[in-house]
Design a protein around this motif. Structure first.
Motif, mmCIF file in Angstrom:
data_model
loop_
_atom_site.group_PDB
_atom_site.id
_atom_site.type_symbol
_atom_site.label_atom_id
_atom_site.label_comp_id
_atom_site.label_asym_id
_atom_site.label_seq_id
_atom_site.Cartn_x
_atom_site.Cartn_y
_atom_site.Cartn_z
ATOM 1 N N MET A 1 0.843 -1.195 0.000
ATOM 2 C CA MET A 1 0.000 0.000 0.000
ATOM 3 C C MET A 1 0.874 1.238 0.000
ATOM 4 O O MET A 1 1.978 1.226 0.542
ATOM 5 N N CYS A 2 0.389 2.302 -0.639
ATOM 6 C CA CYS A 2 1.158 3.524 -0.810
ATOM 7 C C CYS A 2 0.354 4.724 -0.313
ATOM 8 O O CYS A 2 -0.875 4.765 -0.434
ATOM 9 N N VAL A 3 1.085 5.714 0.219
ATOM 10 C CA VAL A 3 0.493 6.948 0.717
ATOM 11 C C VAL A 3 1.353 8.101 0.215
ATOM 12 O O VAL A 3 2.591 8.039 0.291
ATOM 13 N N VAL A 4 0.730 9.142 -0.313
ATOM 14 C CA VAL A 4 1.428 10.335 -0.796
ATOM 15 C C VAL A 4 1.130 11.476 0.167
ATOM 16 O O VAL A 4 -0.041 11.744 0.488
ATOM 17 N N LEU A 5 2.185 12.147 0.620
ATOM 18 C CA LEU A 5 2.058 13.224 1.599
ATOM 19 C C LEU A 5 2.455 14.555 0.975
ATOM 20 O O LEU A 5 3.312 14.619 0.087
ATOM 21 N N GLU A 6 1.823 15.610 1.454
ATOM 22 C CA GLU A 6 2.209 16.984 1.147
ATOM 23 C C GLU A 6 2.037 17.798 2.418
ATOM 24 O O GLU A 6 0.934 17.869 2.973
ATOM 25 N N HIS A 7 3.143 18.396 2.868
ATOM 26 C CA HIS A 7 3.152 19.137 4.139
ATOM 27 C C HIS A 7 2.679 18.240 5.283
ATOM 28 O O HIS A 7 1.855 18.642 6.124
ATOM 29 N N GLU A 8 3.208 17.005 5.283
ATOM 30 C CA GLU A 8 2.943 16.034 6.353
ATOM 31 C C GLU A 8 1.475 15.616 6.443
ATOM 32 O O GLU A 8 1.045 15.070 7.467
ATOM 33 N N GLN A 9 0.701 15.803 5.379
ATOM 34 C CA GLN A 9 -0.692 15.378 5.362
ATOM 35 C C GLN A 9 -0.932 14.490 4.137
ATOM 36 O O GLN A 9 -0.327 14.693 3.079
ATOM 37 N N VAL A 10 -1.825 13.532 4.295
ATOM 38 C CA VAL A 10 -2.143 12.591 3.224
ATOM 39 C C VAL A 10 -2.990 13.302 2.173
ATOM 40 O O VAL A 10 -4.036 13.886 2.494
#
Length: 473
Positions: A1-10
């Motif tokens: 499973m993969c998760v993409v973060l931006e500014h420490e948020q999903v």
């Protein structure tokens, strides 16, 4: 499973991560607490722009008019190509297959206007509303009226105001007084609404394909088996197909570089070159050829990247205008079959007959690899005119068979009877000289044979020797 973060948020996640309880907007620590095994990636605008460019290049095979829009969206004007691809549904299936080959998923929609299609796609992706397909303006207006106001980028700064007046959908927004809406929210909001409903002319800057093609792909992991590289090669072939269609070209030779690790253990790239007997612009045949070639390659080092180039291209040939199809397939299909056999069996195992200017039957032909080309007419001397018109056998033996003599007649299963006049062949004075008289002979079973009598100079007392050299069908 993969998760993409931006500014420490999903901001994006895979279906497995969603099933584990992770939601958009969740912090990194909370996401890893729910799924410690999840692979976390930071958002990279550079890689997103590169991926969007790859998809745009592949979509050029469906239309030369492809433009980029807001929020990582591509617009394709395919109105003039619908009949070519079999209608809207067939075109959508082919585009989805191309995106799957590139390794991407997308939300597709179609509408009479580009902004309308963009809104339908945003509605399916963000709000889960709309079917994503409208073939007429009446159907498009009905679907747009049900979409939420937040889908319009100029309206997002005024969502509280819209909610305060009870305007929750684009249909309700469209019924508001235009002068007041323009004073409150600005002209861009009205322009976007007019574009979506076909009340204004939409202008785009179409994406142009580069003058030459060379695409690279960095693999996610070190690959140690060549046959596992086919998926990456298909991604590059999809881009090359779009580039060829955009320039109306066909490729006659491609080159695939298998890039190995760098540093102190660096090795030069492994080169795979495919030369085609007939230029093509679709990727199906090239995928089959690459599959066969990669199955025969043994890697000396792991592969970390691929580079595909098209060093030899030519103008795309027009389709055949013949009314009735040729029996046994077209010449193009037979050529592709030969190329597939060469890729599977090797160049040295697929040969073609090449005639030579020699009177001797066993020397009048040579076997060359199939990709070889027939030399120019001036390079092959023609045989002198006036050759005998006697037929030749369909099966020429590799080595002539010496025949027994019974009752002064050559014998092969039964006494042979000559049914033709002699054809004298004298050649090879520069090497292996041959002097023979050839005959067509018939056996008791009415089978016909090609035999010759050896002419022996200086031995008048010695009986002539007979040989079987060929069989007639």
């Amino acid at each position: 499973m993969c998760v993409v973060l931006e500014h420490e948020q999903v901001i994006a996640l895979s279906p497995l991560a969603r099933a584990a309880g992770i939601k958009p907007g969740m912090r990194r620590a909370s996401a890893l607490m729910l799924a410690p095994q999840a692979r976390v990636h930071e958002r990279s605008p550079e890689l997103e722009a590169q991926a969007l460019q790859e998809v745009a290049l592949a979509l050029l095979q469906y239309s030369p008019q492809v433009a980029s829009a807001e929020e990582a969206t591509l617009l394709v004007d395919a109105g003039a190509s619908l009949r070519l691809f079999g209608g809207v549904r067939a075109l959508c299936r082919q585009i989805e297959a191309s995106l799957h080959a590139l390794g991407y998923t997308a939300v597709l929609s179609c509408a009479p206007t580009a902004r309308g299609a963009w809104l339908l796609a945003q509605g399916r992706a963000k709000a889960g509303a709309g079917s994503g397909r409208a073939l007429g303006m009446a159907s498009l207006v009905r679907q747009l009226d049900r979409l939420p106001c937040a889908l319009l980028p100029p309206a997002r700064a005024y969502l509280d105001w819209f909610e305060g007046i009870g305007c929750m959908s684009l249909g309700q927004m469209r019924r508001l007084p235009r002068p007041g809406l323009q004073r409150r929210c600005g002209r861009p909001l009205l322009d976007m609404l007019d574009d979506a409903h076909g009340h204004s002319t939409e202008l785009f800057i179409w994406i142009e394909a580069p003058a030459s093609f060379c695409a690279s792909l960095e693999l996610f992991d070190r690959v140690e088996h060549a046959d596992a590289l086919l998926f990456g090669a298909r991604r590059l072939l999809q881009q090359m197909t779009g580039w060829l269609c955009a320039h109306q070209l066909a490729v006659a030779r491609i080159q695939l570089l298998l890039l190995h690790e760098r540093g102190r253990v660096a090795k030069p790239p492994t080169v795979l070159a495919l030369a085609l007997g007939e230029a093509v612009w679709r990727d199906e045949h090239l995928v089959r050829l690459l599959r066969e070639r990669l199955a025969q390659v043994t890697l000396d080092a792991p592969v970390i990247g691929l580079t595909l180039s098209a060093p030899q291209v030519q103008p795309m040939a027009p389709p055949s205008d013949s009314l009735f199809p040729e029996p046994g397939g077209t010449p193009q299909e037979r050529q592709r079959l030969m190329e597939l056999l060469v890729a599977r069996l090797g160049v040295e195992n697929v040969l073609q007959a090449m005639p030579q200017a020699d009177y001797r039957p066993e020397a009048a032909n040579r076997w060359l690899p199939l990709p070889a080309r027939v030399p120019a007419k001036s390079a092959v001397p023609d045989l002198p005119p006036g050759l005998p018109g006697m037929p030749r056998p369909g099966w020429l033996l590799a080595q002539p068979i010496a025949l027994l003599m019974r009752e002064h007649r050559p014998f092969y299963g039964s006494p042979l009877r000559m049914v033709s006049v002699a054809e004298r062949i004298e050649a090879g004075w520069w090497g292996q000289s041959q002097a023979r008289d050839y005959f067509i002979a018939e056996g008791s079973d009415h089978a016909h044979y090609w035999v010759y009598r050896e002419r022996i100079a200086g031995s008048a007392d010695e009986a002539p020797r007979w040989y079987l050299h060929g069989l007639f069908s």
